[in-house]
Design an enzyme around this catalytic site. Structure first.
Site, PDB file in Angstrom:
ATOM      1  N   LYS A 125     -42.756  33.193 -15.460  1.00  0.00           N
ATOM      2  CA  LYS A 125     -43.662  32.408 -16.281  1.00  0.00           C
ATOM      3  C   LYS A 125     -45.028  33.086 -16.327  1.00  0.00           C
ATOM      4  O   LYS A 125     -45.463  33.718 -15.358  1.00  0.00           O
ATOM      5  CB  LYS A 125     -43.765  30.998 -15.701  1.00  0.00           C
ATOM      6  CG  LYS A 125     -44.557  29.999 -16.516  1.00  0.00           C
ATOM      7  CD  LYS A 125     -44.489  28.635 -15.827  1.00  0.00           C
ATOM      8  CE  LYS A 125     -45.320  27.596 -16.541  1.00  0.00           C
ATOM      9  NZ  LYS A 125     -45.228  26.270 -15.872  1.00  0.00           N
ATOM     10  N   SER A 155     -43.919  22.680 -18.880  1.00  0.00           N
ATOM     11  CA  SER A 155     -44.629  23.853 -19.363  1.00  0.00           C
ATOM     12  C   SER A 155     -43.850  25.148 -19.175  1.00  0.00           C
ATOM     13  O   SER A 155     -44.225  26.174 -19.733  1.00  0.00           O
ATOM     14  CB  SER A 155     -45.988  23.952 -18.667  1.00  0.00           C
ATOM     15  OG  SER A 155     -45.844  24.123 -17.269  1.00  0.00           O
ATOM     16  N   THR A 196     -45.949  21.259 -12.060  1.00  0.00           N
ATOM     17  CA  THR A 196     -46.951  20.315 -11.591  1.00  0.00           C
ATOM     18  C   THR A 196     -46.296  18.942 -11.472  1.00  0.00           C
ATOM     19  O   THR A 196     -46.374  18.287 -10.441  1.00  0.00           O
ATOM     20  CB  THR A 196     -48.147  20.256 -12.556  1.00  0.00           C
ATOM     21  OG1 THR A 196     -48.650  21.577 -12.769  1.00  0.00           O
ATOM     22  CG2 THR A 196     -49.255  19.387 -11.982  1.00  0.00           C
ATOM     23  N   SER A 197     -45.615  18.523 -12.533  1.00  0.00           N
ATOM     24  CA  SER A 197     -44.774  17.329 -12.515  1.00  0.00           C
ATOM     25  C   SER A 197     -43.802  17.438 -13.685  1.00  0.00           C
ATOM     26  O   SER A 197     -44.223  17.378 -14.831  1.00  0.00           O
ATOM     27  CB  SER A 197     -45.615  16.058 -12.636  1.00  0.00           C
ATOM     28  OG  SER A 197     -44.796  14.913 -12.597  1.00  0.00           O
ATOM     29  N   SER A 247     -42.413  20.074 -14.895  1.00  0.00           N
ATOM     30  CA  SER A 247     -42.613  21.247 -15.750  1.00  0.00           C
ATOM     31  C   SER A 247     -41.509  22.294 -15.628  1.00  0.00           C
ATOM     32  O   SER A 247     -41.432  23.204 -16.440  1.00  0.00           O
ATOM     33  CB  SER A 247     -43.954  21.912 -15.426  1.00  0.00           C
ATOM     34  OG  SER A 247     -44.998  20.980 -15.430  1.00  0.00           O
TER      35      SER A 247
END
Length: 511
Positions: free
Chosen positions: A76, A157, A178-179, A181
């Site tokens: 990523k 993301s 993060t949550s 993603s």
């Protein structure tokens, strides 16, 4: 493509049926062939082929470093490398910028012998740039779409990492969560998304959205491959307590070995508000998934209440946003201030906002900067921030997944769809979660579009996932449940992408 595994590739490399350089060429050719349609890979590593050649020579002269030796892995775009590639979080603000050190996860991959193949697209600034349709979109990478329906939402993301894995543009990919993603893009791409317990994969050196929550996760095509890659990264990582990490690795070695679940207690939450309106197709396939796991020996406990669920859902939006808004301000300011090379001379979040508004390729004002501006207005000294931070401990513990497992003597929780509540609780606790293909929308399903960006959200053939949640450190349990369901249900074999690459890895490598 569906069933190619790490063991197969490792065996082929060891027996000299093909080389790592052959692998790299095949994956690069696939990227060139199809990715213009999906925008999942931002850039390829100009040194990948040379690295593969060197690893081939090493294998022939001194042997293999392990199962990742010569295997192409994608990263990523917020996972920092100190090479000729950029690490930008999808923003032109960081093109050419370099911190003093690369990501610890990348260093561990290099030690394992993996080939860093390229960088994948992502929701810009991990989705914290804009309120105007940034799911899977970044200025640098464009709009990433998923491969099961034209114009399909890829989520974020870690969108590019998931889509590239599904298309076979690299063997596997790293993302960050993060949550949800990692697990949400994995669901959209029909692959395995595994976010392990925070710290098992070192997060030092990534471009954080939240230093409290961000966890490096894996996008793979099988659960077994996720387990093996995690073990290899841990083996070559210097982060954390050595004895603790060795103990975790030994437990992980016991994962994905049996399709029996005798004595495993699985809870099904009943009071999660955002799971009250699950699509009927998901409900039906979830019932079948529970039957499969029960047949394998698991005890299914229905009607489980998660103590903090209703309270969390009832929080004002400002209270839900304040922690992560403040976190991203702190994280961006810290990252920018530590850059050793900074061509755009951007030193603060405020500088970043000004740059984003003025740079022609950043698509402003069509894509606004409302979330960054919201973050700019925060302060860690605000009362609402301190109150919410204190409440976080309860959501992470007794009020969340951890407390629920203890109260009902459960090993895991399962959900039929993405739950922002459960994923938030897992993120706050640093606990593992996995999404694994559970089914697909049947023929005749009404096509719906995301109201934020107009991308296709629901349509025939689009996959959906089973969500698995464990307590912190329960990674082996999560992997085992995923493995058993994958082996017995074989859902990925039923999925069909709409644009199949002509360059087939199997044929090139004669597997």
């Amino acid at each position: 493509l569906i069933n190619i595994t790490l063991s197969e590739l490792f065996h082929g490399l060891e027996t000299r049926n093909f080389t790592s350089a052959d692998l790299v060429k095949a994956y690069l050719n696939r990227i060139n062939e199809v990715d213009h349609e999906f925008h999942s890979v931002i850039e390829t590593n100009p040194d990948a082929l040379e690295t593969a050649h060197a690893l081939d020579i090493e294998r022939s002269t001194s042997g293999s470093r392990g199962p990742l030796h010569g295997i192409p892995i994608l990263l990523k775009d917020n996972i920092v490398t100190l090479d000729r590639m950029d690490s930008t979080c999808g923003s032109y603000a960081l093109v050419g910028a370099k911190p003093p050190k690369e990501s610890a996860a990348v260093t561990a991959l290099r030690k394992s012998g993996a080939v860093i193949l390229g960088k994948t697209n992502m929701a810009q600034w991990a989705g914290f740039r804009s309120t105007s349709g940034c799911s899977g979109w970044s200025a640098r990478g464009g709009q990433c779409t998923a491969p099961f329906y034209k114009g399909m939402k890829a989520s974020g993301s870690s969108s590019g990492s998931a889509v590239a894995t599904a298309l076979g543009l690299g063997f596997a990919a790293l993302g960050t969560e993060t949550s949800y993603s990692v697990v949400s893009p994995a669901e959209r791409a029909g692959v395995v998304g595994f976010k392990p317990t925070r710290g098992l994969i070192p997060s030092e050196g990534i471009i954080f959205a939240s230093e409290r929550q961000d966890t490096v996760g894996l996008l793979t095509r099988t659960v077994t491959d996720a387990s093996k890659i995690l073990q290899e990264i841990m083996r070559h990582s210097n982060e954390g307590n050595r004895d603790s990490r060795c103990g975790s690795r030994q437990r992980l070695k016991l994962s994905c070995l049996s399709t029996r679940l005798n004595g495993v207690r699985i809870g099904v939450p009943a009071n999660i508000p955002d799971l009250k309106t699950v699509h009927p197709a998901k409900q039906q396939d979830f019932k079948e998934a529970l039957c499969i796991l029960e047949t394998a020996g698991a005890d299914i406990v229905q009607g489980v209440n998660v103590p903090g669920a209703e309270e969390f859902e009832a929080l004002p939006l400002a209270a839900k946003n304040i922690l992560l808004d403040t976190d991203i301000k702190l994280a961006i300011n810290r990252y920018l201030s530590n850059l050793s090379t900074n061509p755009q001379n951007i030193g603060t979040l405020e500088d970043l906002i000004v740059f984003t508004k003025s740079h022609p390729k950043e698509a402003y004002p069509e894509r606004n900067v409302a979330v960054l501006e919201r973050a700019l207005a925060t302060s860690p000294n605000d009362g609402i921030y301190k109150e919410t931070l204190a409440k976080n401990a309860w959501f992470a513990g007794d009020g969340g997944i951890e407390g629920t497992l203890k109260r009902h003597r459960l090993d895991l929780l399962l959900a039929p769809s993405l739950s922002s509540t459960l994923n938030s609780f897992a993120a706050k606790a640093g606990a593992p979660c996995m999404s694994i293909p559970m089914g697909k929308y049947p023929a005749g399903t009404e096509v719906t579009h995301d109201p934020g960006n107009g991308l296709v959200n629901v349509a025939p053939g689009i996959p959906f996932s089973l969500y698995i949640y464990g307590g912190a450190g329960d990674d082996t349990n999560v992997l085992n449940i995923g493995y058993v369901f994958e082996e017995l249900a074989k859902i990925r074999e039923e999925l069909a992408i709409y644009l199949v690459p002509k360059i087939e890895i199997y044929k090139i490598l004669d597997l």
